[in-house]
Design an enzyme around this catalytic site. Structure first.
Site, short mmCIF file in Angstrom:
data_model
loop_
_atom_site.label_atom_id
_atom_site.label_comp_id
_atom_site.label_asym_id
_atom_site.label_seq_id
_atom_site.Cartn_x
_atom_site.Cartn_y
_atom_site.Cartn_z
N LYS A 13 0.84 -1.21 0.00
CA LYS A 13 0.00 0.00 0.00
C LYS A 13 0.87 1.26 0.00
O LYS A 13 0.72 2.13 -0.85
CB LYS A 13 -0.92 0.03 1.24
N ARG A 88 -9.87 0.75 8.71
CA ARG A 88 -9.41 -0.62 8.95
C ARG A 88 -10.47 -1.44 9.67
O ARG A 88 -10.24 -2.61 9.97
CB ARG A 88 -8.19 -0.56 9.85
N ARG A 127 11.85 -5.68 4.72
CA ARG A 127 11.53 -4.28 4.44
C ARG A 127 12.46 -3.38 5.25
O ARG A 127 12.78 -3.66 6.39
CB ARG A 127 10.09 -3.96 4.83
N ARG A 160 11.32 -1.87 10.86
CA ARG A 160 10.26 -1.54 11.82
C ARG A 160 10.15 -2.61 12.92
O ARG A 160 10.26 -3.79 12.64
CB ARG A 160 8.92 -1.40 11.09
N ARG A 171 -0.59 -9.33 13.04
CA ARG A 171 -1.15 -8.29 12.16
C ARG A 171 -2.00 -8.92 11.05
O ARG A 171 -3.05 -8.40 10.69
CB ARG A 171 -0.03 -7.44 11.57
P1 AP5 Z 1 4.82 -1.57 1.83
O1 AP5 Z 1 4.49 -0.70 0.68
O2 AP5 Z 1 5.57 -0.99 2.97
O3 AP5 Z 1 3.50 -2.34 2.35
P2 AP5 Z 1 2.26 -1.79 3.18
O4 AP5 Z 1 1.06 -2.47 2.64
O5 AP5 Z 1 2.26 -0.31 3.22
O6 AP5 Z 1 2.64 -2.43 4.58
P3 AP5 Z 1 2.51 -1.87 6.06
O7 AP5 Z 1 3.21 -2.90 6.91
O8 AP5 Z 1 2.99 -0.47 6.20
O9 AP5 Z 1 0.99 -1.94 6.27
P4 AP5 Z 1 0.24 -2.04 7.58
O10 AP5 Z 1 -1.13 -1.78 7.12
O11 AP5 Z 1 0.45 -3.26 8.37
O12 AP5 Z 1 0.94 -0.91 8.49
P5 AP5 Z 1 0.57 0.58 8.82
O13 AP5 Z 1 1.82 1.35 8.80
O14 AP5 Z 1 -0.59 1.07 8.05
O15 AP5 Z 1 5.61 -2.85 1.24
C1 AP5 Z 1 6.11 -3.86 2.11
C2 AP5 Z 1 7.46 -4.36 1.57
O16 AP5 Z 1 7.25 -5.05 0.34
C3 AP5 Z 1 8.47 -3.23 1.26
O17 AP5 Z 1 9.75 -3.69 1.57
C4 AP5 Z 1 8.33 -3.01 -0.26
O18 AP5 Z 1 9.52 -2.53 -0.86
C5 AP5 Z 1 7.96 -4.41 -0.73
N1 AP5 Z 1 7.04 -4.43 -1.87
C6 AP5 Z 1 5.97 -3.60 -2.09
N2 AP5 Z 1 5.33 -3.95 -3.23
C7 AP5 Z 1 6.01 -5.03 -3.73
C8 AP5 Z 1 5.83 -5.86 -4.90
N3 AP5 Z 1 4.82 -5.65 -5.75
N4 AP5 Z 1 6.70 -6.87 -5.08
C9 AP5 Z 1 7.73 -7.10 -4.21
N5 AP5 Z 1 7.95 -6.34 -3.09
C10 AP5 Z 1 7.09 -5.33 -2.87
O19 AP5 Z 1 0.06 0.42 10.33
C11 AP5 Z 1 0.94 0.05 11.37
C12 AP5 Z 1 0.17 -0.08 12.67
O20 AP5 Z 1 -0.43 1.18 13.03
C13 AP5 Z 1 -1.00 -1.07 12.66
O21 AP5 Z 1 -0.58 -2.41 12.90
C14 AP5 Z 1 -1.85 -0.52 13.79
O22 AP5 Z 1 -1.33 -0.86 15.05
C15 AP5 Z 1 -1.71 0.99 13.62
N6 AP5 Z 1 -2.73 1.54 12.72
C16 AP5 Z 1 -2.53 2.11 11.50
N7 AP5 Z 1 -3.69 2.49 10.95
C17 AP5 Z 1 -4.66 2.16 11.84
C18 AP5 Z 1 -6.08 2.28 11.83
N8 AP5 Z 1 -6.74 2.80 10.78
N9 AP5 Z 1 -6.75 1.85 12.92
C19 AP5 Z 1 -6.11 1.31 13.97
N10 AP5 Z 1 -4.78 1.15 14.05
C20 AP5 Z 1 -4.05 1.57 12.98
#
Ligand code: AP5
Length: 215
Positions: A13, A88, A127, A160, A171
């Site tokens: 994402k 979410r 990552r 991270r 997660r």
């Molecule tokens: P990346 O682009 O970083 O993936 P992502 O989907 O953004 O992953 P996140 O781990 O950031 O998502 P998340 O939803 O768990 O975390 P968030 O920060 O929102 O890509 C991942 C890796 O793959 C990278 O190394 C990239 O280079 C590689 N890659 C990408 N595309 C690729 C491809 N096509 N092929 C190969 N490699 C690829 O949330 C973190 C925490 O915050 C949550 O767990 C929760 O505790 C809290 N939080 C956030 N939002 C909320 C909410 N709305 N409500 C409650 N708690 C929340």
């Protein structure tokens, strides 16, 4: 364009949103990035959020909703925005609908990037991200030019804390239980677009642009 990017942890994402926001010249609102910034700065919000993030659980809706509302009202969101990681839960989606109504706006699309669990683990264990600009790398699929340094900031990349295997597994479970029901919610609203996230980054981007009619 007003978009929501949906998908399990590590689906890509953030990677896609980073590129799309630049192409569309719209702000990115990433709840995860907002929380991590607050954790780094040790604010009250950061201290609260850390209790949930480090275990891979969701930060409670009341805290998250407020932050998103503030950002949607504050940021220059009139010409569009991309929400990354929000909503979410179904209650968060309902709140977002209320905020959109108040702002006399509606979402154009919700893009769901689909990736299987084994691939998620591979992606997150390798990552790395820049603590300064947030740029995302993968040591194999999308490596920095110089060993462990951000191409833009020359700052040492970090792994991270919530990218440890046991936290990743929680997660993924939380995603299935709390976030997957959003598929039905947005399918019903006829704005859900699904994309295969297991293609190379460039191909995922092209698929998204094609389905959203972006040149
Ligand atoms: P990346 O682009 O970083 O993936 P992502 O989907 O953004 O992953 P996140 O781990 O950031 O998502 P998340 O939803 O768990 O975390 P968030 O920060 O929102 O890509 C991942 C890796 O793959 C990278 O190394 C990239 O280079 C590689 N890659 C990408 N595309 C690729 C491809 N096509 N092929 C190969 N490699 C690829 O949330 C973190 C925490 O915050 C949550 O767990 C929760 O505790 C809290 N939080 C956030 N939002 C909320 C909410 N709305 N409500 C409650 N708690 C929340």
């Amino acid at each position: 364009m007003r978009l929501v990017m949906l998908g399990p942890p590590g689906a890509g994402k953030g990677t896609q949103v980073e590129i799309l926001c630049e192409k569309l010249s719209v702000p990115r609102i990433s709840t995860g990035a907002i929380f991590r910034d607050a954790v780094r700065k040790q604010t009250e919000l950061g201290k609260k959020a850390m209790l949930y993030i480090d275990k891979g659980n969701l930060v409670p809706d009341d805290i998250t909703d407020l932050i998103v509302k503030e950002h949607l009202l504050d940021t220059d969101c009139k010409k569009g925005f991309i929400l990354d990681g929000f909503p979410r839960t179904v209650p968060q989606a309902e709140i977002l609908d209320e905020i959109m109504d108040e702002m006399n706006m509606s979402l154009d699309a919700v893009v769901e990037i689909d990736v299987h669990s084994e691939e998620i683990i591979k992606r997150l264990e390798k990552r790395r991200s820049c603590p300064k600009c947030g740029r995302i790398y993968h040591l194999i699929f999308n490596p920095p030019e110089n060993d462990n340094l951000c191409d833009d900031c020359n700052v040492e990349l970090i792994h991270r804390k919530d990218d440890k295997r046991e936290v990743i597994l929680n997660r993924i479970e939380v995603y299935h239980e709390k976030t997957e029901p959003l598929r039905g919610y947005y399918r019903k609203a006829s704005i859900l677009k699904e994309v295969d996230g297991e293609q190379p980054i460039e191909d995922v981007l092209n698929s998204i642009m094609k389905m959203l009619n972006i040149d």
